[in-house]
Design a protein around this motif. Structure first.
Motif, PDB file in Angstrom:
ATOM      1  N   ILE A 184       5.790  16.296  -7.782  1.00  0.00           N
ATOM      2  CA  ILE A 184       5.103  15.099  -7.303  1.00  0.00           C
ATOM      3  C   ILE A 184       3.605  15.343  -7.224  1.00  0.00           C
ATOM      4  N   ARG A 185       2.853  14.280  -7.414  1.00  0.00           N
ATOM      5  CA  ARG A 185       1.392  14.322  -7.254  1.00  0.00           C
ATOM      6  C   ARG A 185       0.975  13.286  -6.213  1.00  0.00           C
ATOM      7  N   LEU A 186      -0.040  13.615  -5.442  1.00  0.00           N
ATOM      8  CA  LEU A 186      -0.571  12.709  -4.440  1.00  0.00           C
ATOM      9  C   LEU A 186      -2.085  12.613  -4.583  1.00  0.00           C
ATOM     10  N   LYS A 187      -2.606  11.409  -4.318  1.00  0.00           N
ATOM     11  CA  LYS A 187      -4.046  11.219  -4.203  1.00  0.00           C
ATOM     12  C   LYS A 187      -4.304  10.552  -2.862  1.00  0.00           C
ATOM     13  N   ILE A 188      -5.080  11.225  -2.010  1.00  0.00           N
ATOM     14  CA  ILE A 188      -5.352  10.722  -0.667  1.00  0.00           C
ATOM     15  C   ILE A 188      -6.853  10.500  -0.524  1.00  0.00           C
ATOM     16  N   ASP A 189      -7.219   9.282  -0.061  1.00  0.00           N
ATOM     17  CA  ASP A 189      -8.630   9.025   0.214  1.00  0.00           C
ATOM     18  C   ASP A 189      -8.781   8.642   1.685  1.00  0.00           C
ATOM     19  N   SER A 190      -9.829   7.903   2.007  1.00  0.00           N
ATOM     20  CA  SER A 190     -10.141   7.638   3.413  1.00  0.00           C
ATOM     21  C   SER A 190      -9.096   6.804   4.134  1.00  0.00           C
ATOM     22  N   ASN A 191      -8.356   5.957   3.391  1.00  0.00           N
ATOM     23  CA  ASN A 191      -7.361   5.130   4.090  1.00  0.00           C
ATOM     24  C   ASN A 191      -6.093   4.853   3.280  1.00  0.00           C
ATOM     25  N   THR A 192      -5.933   5.450   2.099  1.00  0.00           N
ATOM     26  CA  THR A 192      -4.729   5.212   1.309  1.00  0.00           C
ATOM     27  C   THR A 192      -4.147   6.526   0.802  1.00  0.00           C
ATOM     28  N   ILE A 193      -2.868   6.445   0.430  1.00  0.00           N
ATOM     29  CA  ILE A 193      -2.183   7.578  -0.164  1.00  0.00           C
ATOM     30  C   ILE A 193      -1.379   7.061  -1.355  1.00  0.00           C
ATOM     31  N   ILE A 194      -1.550   7.690  -2.534  1.00  0.00           N
ATOM     32  CA  ILE A 194      -0.891   7.256  -3.766  1.00  0.00           C
ATOM     33  C   ILE A 194       0.108   8.323  -4.204  1.00  0.00           C
ATOM     34  N   PHE A 195       1.353   7.894  -4.445  1.00  0.00           N
ATOM     35  CA  PHE A 195       2.415   8.802  -4.876  1.00  0.00           C
ATOM     36  C   PHE A 195       2.675   8.637  -6.374  1.00  0.00           C
ATOM     37  N   LYS A 196       2.801   9.733  -7.092  1.00  0.00           N
ATOM     38  CA  LYS A 196       3.209   9.731  -8.505  1.00  0.00           C
ATOM     39  C   LYS A 196       4.224  10.852  -8.711  1.00  0.00           C
ATOM     40  N   PRO A 197       5.491  10.555  -9.018  1.00  0.00           N
ATOM     41  CA  PRO A 197       6.069   9.217  -9.200  1.00  0.00           C
ATOM     42  C   PRO A 197       6.174   8.461  -7.877  1.00  0.00           C
ATOM     43  N   ASN A 198       6.384   7.163  -8.006  1.00  0.00           N
ATOM     44  CA  ASN A 198       6.410   6.296  -6.848  1.00  0.00           C
ATOM     45  C   ASN A 198       7.688   6.500  -6.042  1.00  0.00           C
ATOM     46  N   LEU A 199       7.551   6.639  -4.706  1.00  0.00           N
ATOM     47  CA  LEU A 199       8.713   6.783  -3.828  1.00  0.00           C
ATOM     48  C   LEU A 199       9.105   5.468  -3.165  1.00  0.00           C
ATOM     49  N   PHE A 200       8.173   4.521  -3.145  1.00  0.00           N
ATOM     50  CA  PHE A 200       8.398   3.301  -2.398  1.00  0.00           C
ATOM     51  C   PHE A 200       8.224   2.088  -3.321  1.00  0.00           C
ATOM     52  N   ILE A 201       8.206   0.899  -2.749  1.00  0.00           N
ATOM     53  CA  ILE A 201       8.087  -0.323  -3.546  1.00  0.00           C
ATOM     54  C   ILE A 201       6.760  -0.328  -4.296  1.00  0.00           C
ATOM     55  N   THR A 202       5.729   0.127  -3.626  1.00  0.00           N
ATOM     56  CA  THR A 202       4.407   0.244  -4.252  1.00  0.00           C
ATOM     57  C   THR A 202       3.972   1.698  -4.242  1.00  0.00           C
ATOM     58  N   ASP A 203       3.116   2.050  -5.190  1.00  0.00           N
ATOM     59  CA  ASP A 203       2.684   3.449  -5.257  1.00  0.00           C
ATOM     60  C   ASP A 203       1.521   3.751  -4.319  1.00  0.00           C
ATOM     61  N   THR A 204       0.888   2.705  -3.765  1.00  0.00           N
ATOM     62  CA  THR A 204      -0.252   2.890  -2.867  1.00  0.00           C
ATOM     63  C   THR A 204       0.106   2.403  -1.462  1.00  0.00           C
ATOM     64  N   LEU A 205      -0.036   3.282  -0.472  1.00  0.00           N
ATOM     65  CA  LEU A 205       0.258   2.940   0.912  1.00  0.00           C
ATOM     66  C   LEU A 205      -0.949   3.240   1.783  1.00  0.00           C
ATOM     67  N   LEU A 206      -1.077   2.495   2.878  1.00  0.00           N
ATOM     68  CA  LEU A 206      -2.131   2.749   3.841  1.00  0.00           C
ATOM     69  C   LEU A 206      -1.762   3.972   4.672  1.00  0.00           C
ATOM     70  N   LEU A 207      -2.748   4.806   4.964  1.00  0.00           N
ATOM     71  CA  LEU A 207      -2.538   6.024   5.747  1.00  0.00           C
ATOM     72  C   LEU A 207      -3.364   5.951   7.022  1.00  0.00           C
ATOM     73  N   GLU A 208      -2.732   6.257   8.145  1.00  0.00           N
ATOM     74  CA  GLU A 208      -3.433   6.283   9.436  1.00  0.00           C
ATOM     75  C   GLU A 208      -2.920   7.464  10.253  1.00  0.00           C
ATOM     76  N   MET A 209      -3.835   8.337  10.672  1.00  0.00           N
ATOM     77  CA  MET A 209      -3.482   9.501  11.490  1.00  0.00           C
ATOM     78  C   MET A 209      -3.813   9.216  12.951  1.00  0.00           C
ATOM     79  N   TYR A 210      -2.880   9.586  13.837  1.00  0.00           N
ATOM     80  CA  TYR A 210      -3.060   9.354  15.271  1.00  0.00           C
ATOM     81  C   TYR A 210      -3.365  10.638  16.041  1.00  0.00           C
ATOM     82  N   SER A 211      -2.980  11.763  15.497  1.00  0.00           N
ATOM     83  CA  SER A 211      -3.247  13.050  16.145  1.00  0.00           C
ATOM     84  C   SER A 211      -3.359  14.119  15.058  1.00  0.00           C
ATOM     85  N   LYS A 212      -3.441  15.363  15.476  1.00  0.00           N
ATOM     86  CA  LYS A 212      -3.583  16.462  14.525  1.00  0.00           C
ATOM     87  C   LYS A 212      -2.380  16.575  13.602  1.00  0.00           C
TER      88      LYS A 212
END
Length: 335
Positions: free
Chosen positions: A258-286
């Motif tokens: 699997i490959r991932l691309k993570i930026d300031s607020n999204t995470i992209i999965f290749k190959p896709n694991l979900f309905i869409t390949d781009t999901l919003l990412l939010e961290m709440y703690s360490k």
């Protein structure tokens, strides 16, 4: 509510009832007698020390509960130990001191720290005086009222202030009411600030391109016909179950690249694991965060748990109540 909480509630109410009876008895005494006043202060010190000990073991002296939301609070949790130990030993030293000046200084140092703890760190005040079904929050409030009343009473004696216990009770009631209507819990605010900072640091480390493996545990169910035992082939159980297949649960592990691309607020999965390949990412703690599937009207979310992270490696889990758990082991790449 568990049996343990019922027992704790009963013991604490007994202690409080005894304390009220003792205070009522003191009200009937003649306070002009200096010997009696000295004896009374000694008794009040004993009552305060007893309240501190009871509050420590029943987690009434220090609690981080949010209103009546009960969660397990260990007795020997570090902040409970520090606050109660400090109060106990400073009050004990004040009680045993022969110097009135030292007695006063030690007492008011403890009193000041205790008030700061009550105002900014003490939890369990969202619901006020009313006891609730979950945890007896009213019990915490009454305990603090009695603790404050005792400290005010001792303070008035040490400063030789002539006042009635009724007036001291009014002061304690007003102060506790202020705490009820403005339930500040600084510990949660500090934790929120710390978690926000740690979450930002983790998110910054996660930004980039990653490559590695995804591990998924898949559960299959097989049906197997039971093997008849000659010894019980004529038994009632064997007759009833002779045509009933046995269901066997089998678990196997699947691993894919699997490959991932993570930026300031999204995470992209290749190959896709979900309905869409781009999901919003939010961290709440360490170590904890959430990813959101924005193509779904309900904003389907999945929890992520960071097991380990360095500038060059990342291992985390994706978990959902319905879907299997995904474990990702990744290395940072340049593309």
């Amino acid at each position: 509510m568990s049996v343990g909480l019922h027992f704790e509630k009963m013991i604490a109410y007994i202690i409080i009832t005894i304390s009220i009876i003792v205070w009522y008895f003191y009200r009937k005494k003649n306070f002009s007698d200096k010997k009696y006043q000295k004896l009374e202060v000694q008794k009040l010190y004993i009552v305060l020390l007893a309240l501190i000990v009871v509050g420590f073991f029943l987690r009434l002296d220090y609690s981080e509960m949010i209103g009546d939301i009960y969660f397990d609070e260990p007795i020997f949790e570090i902040r409970n130990v520090i606050f109660s130990s400090f109060s106990f030993f400073i009050i004990l030293l004040s009680w045993k001191s022969n110097s009135l000046k030292t007695k006063r200084n030690l007492f008011f140092i403890e009193f000041s720290v205790w008030l700061l703890k009550l105002l900014f760190f003490k939890g369990g005040y969202t619901m006020g005086f009313t006891p609730t079904v979950g945890y007896p929050v009213g019990l915490i409030v009454v305990f603090d009222f009695l603790s404050l009343l005792t400290r005010l009473w001792i303070g008035s004696k040490l400063l030789d202030i002539k006042t009635r216990i009724f007036n001291i009770g009014i002061m304690a009631f007003v102060f506790i009411s202020f705490k009820i209507f403005i339930p500040i819990q600084l510990c949660f605010k500090l934790n929120d600030l710390l978690n926000t900072k740690k979450a930002q640091e983790t998110h910054e480390l996660m930004i980039g391109n990653w490559k590695g493996s995804l591990i998924q545990n898949v559960i299959n169910f097989d049906t197997v016909q039971p093997v008849k035992n000659a010894l019980d082939s004529n038994s009632l159980i064997a007759i009833l179950n002779q045509d009933k297949p046995e269901i066997i649960e089998k678990q196997k592990t699947i691993s894919i690249d699997i490959r991932l691309k993570i930026d300031s607020n999204t995470i992209i999965f290749k190959p896709n694991l979900f309905i869409t390949d781009t999901l919003l990412l939010e961290m709440y703690s360490k170590t904890y965060g959430t990813i959101y599937d924005t193509t779904n009207l309900n904003m389907t979310s999945y929890e992520i748990y960071i097991e380990s992270i360095t500038p060059d490696s990342l291992k985390f889990e994706i978990q959902d109540m319905i879907k299997p758990i995904y474990i990702l082991k990744l290395k940072k790449t340049t593309s």
